[in-house]
Motif scaffolding. Structure first.
Motif, PDB file in Angstrom:
ATOM      1  N   ALA A 112      12.956 -12.807   1.116  1.00  0.00           N
ATOM      2  CA  ALA A 112      12.837 -14.147   0.604  1.00  0.00           C
ATOM      3  C   ALA A 112      12.086 -15.181   1.586  1.00  0.00           C
ATOM      4  CB  ALA A 112      14.114 -14.794   0.035  1.00  0.00           C
ATOM      5  N   LEU A 113      12.670 -14.887   2.847  1.00  0.00           N
ATOM      6  CA  LEU A 113      12.091 -15.904   3.961  1.00  0.00           C
ATOM      7  C   LEU A 113      10.739 -15.401   4.549  1.00  0.00           C
ATOM      8  CD1 LEU A 113      15.359 -16.718   5.812  1.00  0.00           C
ATOM      9  CD2 LEU A 113      14.072 -18.258   4.188  1.00  0.00           C
TER      10      LEU A 113
ATOM     11  N   SER B  33       7.630 -14.890   3.688  1.00  0.00           N
ATOM     12  CA  SER B  33       6.678 -15.728   3.662  1.00  0.00           C
ATOM     13  C   SER B  33       6.533 -16.818   4.599  1.00  0.00           C
ATOM     14  CB  SER B  33       6.316 -16.130   2.200  1.00  0.00           C
ATOM     15  OG  SER B  33       7.518 -16.986   1.647  1.00  0.00           O
TER      16      SER B  33
ATOM     17  N   SER C  29      16.353 -19.297  10.426  1.00  0.00           N
ATOM     18  CA  SER C  29      16.283 -20.421   9.566  1.00  0.00           C
ATOM     19  C   SER C  29      17.458 -21.095   9.603  1.00  0.00           C
ATOM     20  CB  SER C  29      16.237 -19.636   8.117  1.00  0.00           C
ATOM     21  OG  SER C  29      17.536 -18.909   7.624  1.00  0.00           O
TER      22      SER C  29
ATOM     23  N   LYS D  74      11.245 -25.911   2.929  1.00  0.00           N
ATOM     24  CA  LYS D  74      10.945 -24.642   2.055  1.00  0.00           C
ATOM     25  C   LYS D  74      11.893 -23.557   2.471  1.00  0.00           C
ATOM     26  CE  LYS D  74       6.003 -25.696   3.216  1.00  0.00           C
ATOM     27  NZ  LYS D  74       4.850 -25.404   4.031  1.00  0.00           N
TER      28      LYS D  74
ATOM     29  N   GLU E 280      14.589 -24.283  -0.112  1.00  0.00           N
ATOM     30  CA  GLU E 280      14.312 -23.905  -1.459  1.00  0.00           C
ATOM     31  C   GLU E 280      14.669 -22.388  -1.573  1.00  0.00           C
ATOM     32  OE1 GLU E 280      10.152 -23.424  -3.813  1.00  0.00           O
ATOM     33  OE2 GLU E 280      10.530 -25.068  -2.592  1.00  0.00           O
ATOM     34  N   LYS E 281      14.166 -21.635  -0.571  1.00  0.00           N
ATOM     35  CA  LYS E 281      14.331 -20.095  -0.433  1.00  0.00           C
ATOM     36  C   LYS E 281      16.084 -19.962  -0.467  1.00  0.00           C
ATOM     37  CE  LYS E 281       9.933 -18.916  -0.062  1.00  0.00           C
ATOM     38  NZ  LYS E 281       9.377 -18.288  -1.181  1.00  0.00           N
ATOM     39  N   GLU E 282      16.550 -20.593   0.396  1.00  0.00           N
ATOM     40  CA  GLU E 282      18.137 -20.540   0.384  1.00  0.00           C
ATOM     41  C   GLU E 282      18.719 -20.982  -0.867  1.00  0.00           C
ATOM     42  OE1 GLU E 282      20.449 -23.068   3.153  1.00  0.00           O
ATOM     43  OE2 GLU E 282      20.754 -21.488   4.270  1.00  0.00           O
TER      44      GLU E 282
ATOM     45  N   GLU F 232      17.414 -20.714  -3.800  1.00  0.00           N
ATOM     46  CA  GLU F 232      17.164 -19.481  -4.919  1.00  0.00           C
ATOM     47  C   GLU F 232      18.180 -18.255  -4.539  1.00  0.00           C
ATOM     48  OE1 GLU F 232      12.965 -18.764  -4.334  1.00  0.00           O
ATOM     49  OE2 GLU F 232      12.722 -20.957  -5.156  1.00  0.00           O
ATOM     50  N   PHE F 233      18.173 -17.871  -3.344  1.00  0.00           N
ATOM     51  CA  PHE F 233      18.912 -16.665  -2.954  1.00  0.00           C
ATOM     52  C   PHE F 233      20.196 -16.884  -3.393  1.00  0.00           C
ATOM     53  CE2 PHE F 233      21.451 -14.502  -0.049  1.00  0.00           C
ATOM     54  CZ  PHE F 233      21.069 -13.089  -0.306  1.00  0.00           C
TER      55      PHE F 233
END
Length: 152
Positions: free
Chosen positions: A25-26, A28, A36, A103, A106-108, A110-111
């Motif tokens: 997920a990270l 990108s 992170s 960003k 946001e990824k965190e 979602e996961f």
């Protein structure tokens, strides 16, 4: 093989697979899950010394200097001097570091949502956290989680 041993291997494998998914997920953003976490801790607490950072990180048991060096090389953090005592160096996010944090969040999110949905369908997120928190009582991990207001 007894159930304790089986649980240990299954738990460790689940954590490994979750970190693989989070890493994907990270990807990108060109940061690892551990990197992170460093960025998020700095975002919430900057400036911090390397020692203070190590006391707040869950991902790293020893000195986070290798993680920090990688983020310095990527231009996401820099070492500066403490404003209160010029003898000490502290870590700051660069402009690029500050731009990437939302960003990462946001990824965190979602996961975490996906993970919570899975646990909710199978055991219940609150029940699982309660069991794990009971296991962690009295450990250095509990201390770190409390320092970061994650324990609540």
């Amino acid at each position: 093989m007894d159930n304790g041993t089986r649980f240990r291997y299954i738990f460790r494998s689940a954590e490994k697979e979750a970190m693989k998914k989070f890493s994907t997920a990270l990807s990108s953003l060109n940061v690892t899950p551990n990197q992170s976490e460093v960025l998020l801790v700095l975002y919430e607490n900057e400036p911090v010394s390397l020692k203070e950072l190590g006391e707040l990180l869950i991902c790293e048991q020893k000195s986070p200097s290798r993680l920090v060096q990688g983020l310095v090389e990527k231009g996401l953090i820099y070492k500066g001097t403490s404003q209160s005592d010029a003898r000490y160096s502290v870590l700051y996010l660069t402009k690029e570091g500050k731009e990437i944090v939302p960003k990462i969040i946001e990824k965190e999110n979602e996961f975490d949502k996906e993970l919570a949905q899975f646990l909710g369908k199978n055991i219940g997120l609150e029940q699982m956290m309660s069991i794990l928190k009971e296991y962690l009582k009295g450990t250095n991990s509990e201390k770190k989680l409390k320092m970061r207001s994650i324990w609540e």
